[in-house]
Design a protein around this motif. Structure first.
Motif, mmCIF file in Angstrom:
data_model
loop_
_atom_site.group_PDB
_atom_site.id
_atom_site.type_symbol
_atom_site.label_atom_id
_atom_site.label_comp_id
_atom_site.label_asym_id
_atom_site.label_seq_id
_atom_site.Cartn_x
_atom_site.Cartn_y
_atom_site.Cartn_z
ATOM 1 N N GLY A 1 47.887 -14.922 13.379
ATOM 2 C CA GLY A 1 47.549 -13.504 13.333
ATOM 3 C C GLY A 1 46.632 -13.156 12.176
ATOM 4 N N ARG A 2 46.025 -11.960 12.265
ATOM 5 C CA ARG A 2 45.059 -11.521 11.254
ATOM 6 C C ARG A 2 45.543 -10.228 10.606
ATOM 7 N NH1 ARG A 2 43.658 -11.930 16.727
ATOM 8 N NH2 ARG A 2 41.997 -10.352 16.678
ATOM 9 N N LEU A 3 45.557 -10.208 9.304
ATOM 10 C CA LEU A 3 45.838 -8.983 8.559
ATOM 11 C C LEU A 3 44.551 -8.533 7.906
ATOM 12 C CD1 LEU A 3 48.799 -8.186 6.167
ATOM 13 C CD2 LEU A 3 46.444 -7.762 5.454
ATOM 14 N N VAL A 4 44.154 -7.285 8.156
ATOM 15 C CA VAL A 4 42.951 -6.739 7.540
ATOM 16 C C VAL A 4 43.367 -5.550 6.691
ATOM 17 C CG1 VAL A 4 42.440 -5.295 9.574
ATOM 18 C CG2 VAL A 4 40.613 -5.887 7.963
ATOM 19 N N THR A 5 42.869 -5.488 5.467
ATOM 20 C CA THR A 5 43.271 -4.426 4.550
ATOM 21 C C THR A 5 42.065 -3.804 3.862
ATOM 22 O OG1 THR A 5 44.604 -3.860 2.601
ATOM 23 C CG2 THR A 5 43.684 -6.089 2.674
ATOM 24 N N CYS A 6 42.126 -2.476 3.714
ATOM 25 C CA CYS A 6 41.043 -1.764 3.041
ATOM 26 C C CYS A 6 41.551 -0.946 1.863
ATOM 27 C CB CYS A 6 40.326 -0.817 4.004
ATOM 28 S SG CYS A 6 41.320 0.631 4.448
ATOM 29 N N GLY A 7 42.853 -1.024 1.560
ATOM 30 C CA GLY A 7 43.357 -0.155 0.499
ATOM 31 C C GLY A 7 44.714 -0.574 -0.006
ATOM 32 N N SER A 8 45.157 0.117 -1.037
ATOM 33 C CA SER A 8 46.453 -0.197 -1.653
ATOM 34 C C SER A 8 46.972 1.066 -2.338
ATOM 35 C CB SER A 8 46.315 -1.343 -2.657
ATOM 36 O OG SER A 8 45.283 -1.072 -3.585
ATOM 37 N N THR A 9 47.338 2.050 -1.556
ATOM 38 C CA THR A 9 47.716 3.349 -2.115
ATOM 39 C C THR A 9 49.041 3.322 -2.859
ATOM 40 O OG1 THR A 9 48.695 3.985 0.015
ATOM 41 C CG2 THR A 9 46.408 4.634 -0.389
ATOM 42 N N THR A 10 49.841 2.232 -2.695
ATOM 43 C CA THR A 10 51.115 2.159 -3.410
ATOM 44 C C THR A 10 51.089 1.161 -4.568
ATOM 45 O OG1 THR A 10 51.981 0.505 -1.852
ATOM 46 C CG2 THR A 10 52.420 2.823 -1.361
ATOM 47 N N VAL B 1 47.360 -6.834 11.967
ATOM 48 C CA VAL B 1 47.975 -5.770 11.169
ATOM 49 C C VAL B 1 46.863 -5.017 10.453
ATOM 50 C CG1 VAL B 1 49.447 -5.180 9.209
ATOM 51 C CG2 VAL B 1 50.187 -6.917 10.838
ATOM 52 N N PHE B 2 46.888 -3.704 10.587
ATOM 53 C CA PHE B 2 45.934 -2.800 9.937
ATOM 54 C C PHE B 2 46.608 -2.261 8.682
ATOM 55 C CE2 PHE B 2 44.226 1.487 9.317
ATOM 56 C CZ PHE B 2 42.856 1.310 9.442
ATOM 57 N N ILE C 1 33.498 7.346 6.405
ATOM 58 C CA ILE C 1 34.646 6.638 5.839
ATOM 59 C C ILE C 1 35.769 6.531 6.863
ATOM 60 C CG2 ILE C 1 36.447 6.668 4.073
ATOM 61 C CD1 ILE C 1 34.456 7.941 2.160
ATOM 62 N N THR C 2 36.228 7.660 7.381
ATOM 63 C CA THR C 2 37.416 7.670 8.232
ATOM 64 C C THR C 2 37.264 6.757 9.439
ATOM 65 O OG1 THR C 2 37.818 9.949 7.548
ATOM 66 C CG2 THR C 2 39.035 9.144 9.465
ATOM 67 N N PHE C 3 36.257 6.978 10.257
ATOM 68 C CA PHE C 3 36.065 6.161 11.455
ATOM 69 C C PHE C 3 35.222 4.927 11.170
ATOM 70 C CE2 PHE C 3 37.814 9.767 13.610
ATOM 71 C CZ PHE C 3 38.359 9.258 14.777
ATOM 72 N N GLY C 4 34.224 5.026 10.284
ATOM 73 C CA GLY C 4 33.386 3.867 9.980
ATOM 74 C C GLY C 4 34.172 2.735 9.360
ATOM 75 N N THR C 5 35.048 3.061 8.410
ATOM 76 C CA THR C 5 35.890 2.041 7.781
ATOM 77 C C THR C 5 36.751 1.327 8.804
ATOM 78 O OG1 THR C 5 35.971 3.211 5.665
ATOM 79 C CG2 THR C 5 37.748 1.675 6.104
ATOM 80 N N VAL C 6 37.346 2.086 9.704
ATOM 81 C CA VAL C 6 38.247 1.517 10.709
ATOM 82 C C VAL C 6 37.476 0.663 11.715
ATOM 83 C CG1 VAL C 6 39.889 2.061 12.542
ATOM 84 C CG2 VAL C 6 39.895 3.395 10.421
ATOM 85 N N GLU C 7 36.327 1.141 12.150
ATOM 86 C CA GLU C 7 35.480 0.359 13.059
ATOM 87 C C GLU C 7 35.150 -1.003 12.439
ATOM 88 O OE1 GLU C 7 32.724 0.026 16.535
ATOM 89 O OE2 GLU C 7 34.398 1.373 16.089
ATOM 90 N N HIS C 8 34.771 -0.993 11.164
ATOM 91 C CA HIS C 8 34.428 -2.235 10.461
ATOM 92 C C HIS C 8 35.648 -3.143 10.334
ATOM 93 C CE1 HIS C 8 32.193 -4.840 7.819
ATOM 94 N NE2 HIS C 8 32.990 -4.608 6.785
ATOM 95 N N MET C 9 36.798 -2.563 10.004
ATOM 96 C CA MET C 9 38.019 -3.354 9.829
ATOM 97 C C MET C 9 38.463 -4.008 11.136
ATOM 98 S SD MET C 9 40.342 -0.860 7.420
ATOM 99 C CE MET C 9 41.781 -1.939 7.406
ATOM 100 N N LEU C 10 38.615 -3.186 12.168
ATOM 101 C CA LEU C 10 39.215 -3.684 13.401
ATOM 102 C C LEU C 10 38.305 -4.620 14.182
ATOM 103 C CD1 LEU C 10 41.097 -0.573 14.867
ATOM 104 C CD2 LEU C 10 42.068 -2.532 13.644
ATOM 105 N N LEU D 1 44.132 -13.520 6.128
ATOM 106 C CA LEU D 1 44.141 -12.281 5.359
ATOM 107 C C LEU D 1 42.699 -11.889 5.076
ATOM 108 C CD1 LEU D 1 46.977 -13.066 2.769
ATOM 109 C CD2 LEU D 1 47.166 -12.216 5.126
ATOM 110 N N ILE D 2 42.317 -10.695 5.462
ATOM 111 C CA ILE D 2 40.912 -10.271 5.407
ATOM 112 C C ILE D 2 40.797 -8.982 4.608
ATOM 113 C CG2 ILE D 2 38.871 -9.690 6.764
ATOM 114 C CD1 ILE D 2 40.460 -10.975 9.199
ATOM 115 N N GLY D 3 40.007 -9.014 3.560
ATOM 116 C CA GLY D 3 39.699 -7.806 2.811
ATOM 117 C C GLY D 3 38.509 -7.099 3.434
ATOM 118 N N SER D 4 38.560 -5.767 3.444
ATOM 119 C CA SER D 4 37.489 -4.989 4.058
ATOM 120 C C SER D 4 37.222 -3.770 3.188
ATOM 121 C CB SER D 4 37.907 -4.551 5.466
ATOM 122 O OG SER D 4 36.843 -3.937 6.157
#
Length: 341
Positions: free
Chosen positions: A258-267, A238-239, A148-157, A285-288
């Motif tokens: 520019g590209r915005l990639v998002t994987c969450g919405s903690t707020t 933007v990450f 999750i921690t690194f795999g999610t980020v690798e996929h996003m970026l 705008l890219i969902g991941s």
């Protein structure tokens, strides 16, 4: 076997439960060595209403361990192998699974620790196809941060945002688990990193981790500072993983195209977007969600080569799980809280 079971909202009990049986022909039995905590564990602990499941359920979505038994049909894993475990029980037969797009599986939702029993236990049987072998010499604590921690980020970026050397990325919440991973992975490919944090102490740690510019969002308007840093140009990527609290500033921080990639919405989960700015500036705008198993292999190779490493805030025991979840919920953490079993 000991396991951390969720019995109700914010109520975890560490119990002795039945041992797992021998693995089926296509399974491996794993002795869990480390479980990294994530916000999905916090959501599960809170009792999120959209999770269709039966209680009690064993928590834990991101883990690694040692293979201790192998099913008769398994050919590429052996006793003693260190493996990171993919965070969802995919079907393995649908078109996305066959194509290596594991996070697009068309089978029933089955996220470990959320929909089905997770990894906060001493042993587990899983399909061999979701146990990803770690490179030789990589320890179980590092491997536990791959799914999750690194795999999610690798996929996003890289899969989604296509971040390249020479580009500039804004990483929100640089002190979070995925924030610390994003800083490192972006720097490893030669990107310029701007990150946000909420305290002076976290600012120092983010800079030490490699961030080129650190913004304390409690003291400065993020998009204003980003424009100054970039000569009013804005960032290439933007990450995002915070949501409403940062969304408007994220949009304003992007350069044209520019590209915005998002994987969450903690707020929160709802926020308005300036559509004029979206189309006039030709933003993307890219969902991941999650990652591919190949992303796990790639990040573990990077770890093994010393290019990146998990930032471990605290290592805790199984019976300290609720304290760990409370700290994660309060954002009283820099990097990862990991449960050692």
């Amino acid at each position: 076997m000991r396991a951390a079971e969720l019995h109700g909202q914010r109520h975890v009990v560490v119990n002795v439960v039945d041992d797992v049986p021998p693995p089926k022909p296509d399974e491996v039995k794993i002795r869990i060595g480390a479980v990294a905590l994530n916000h999905i564990d916090v959501w599960s602990w809170r009792g999120m209403a959209f999770a269709k499941r039966e209680l009690p359920i064993i928590l834990g979505a991101e883990a690694a361990g040692e293979v201790v038994d192998v099913g008769d049909a398994v050919e590429d894993l052996f006793r003693g192998d260190t493996v990171a475990i993919y965070g969802a029980r995919t079907c393995g037969t649908c078109a996305p699974c066959r194509e290596g797009r594991d996070n697009f599986c068309e089978g029933p939702q089955a996220m470990y620790g959320f929909h089905i029993d997770g990894f906060l236990r001493t042993h587990v049987n899983v399909p061999a196809r979701i146990a990803v072998k770690a490179p030789k010499g990589l320890d179980v604590m590092a491997a536990a941060c791959a799914p999750i921690t690194f795999g999610t980020v690798e996929h996003m970026l890289f899969d989604n945002a296509g971040l390249k050397a020479g580009e500039t990325v804004l990483v929100h919440a640089g002190g979070s688990g995925i924030g610390t991973a994003a800083i490192q992975l972006a720097k490893a490919v030669g990107a310029t990193v701007i990150t946000t944090v909420g305290t002076a102490e976290k600012a120092k740690k983010a800079a030490a981790l490699g961030a080129d510019h650190v913004i304390n969002y409690r003291e400065e308007r993020v998009e204003g500072r980003v424009r100054k840093i970039t000569g009013r140009r804005g960032v290439d990527v933007v990450f995002e993983h915070v949501g409403p609290a940062t969304w408007e500033g994220s949009i304003m921080s992007l350069k044209r195209g520019g590209r915005l990639v998002t994987c969450g919405s903690t707020t929160g989960v709802a926020q308005s977007t300036n559509l004029y700015l979206l189309f006039q500036q030709q933003l993307r705008l890219i969902g991941s969600f999650g990652c591919r198993m190949q992303n796990m292999r790639d990040v573990m190779e990077k770890m093994a080569k010393g290019l990146v490493a998990p930032t471990i805030d605290t290592v805790i025991r199984l019976d300290e799980i609720e304290k760990g979840l409370a700290r994660l919920e309060a954002r009283d953490v820099f990097g990862k809280i990991v449960v050692a079993l």
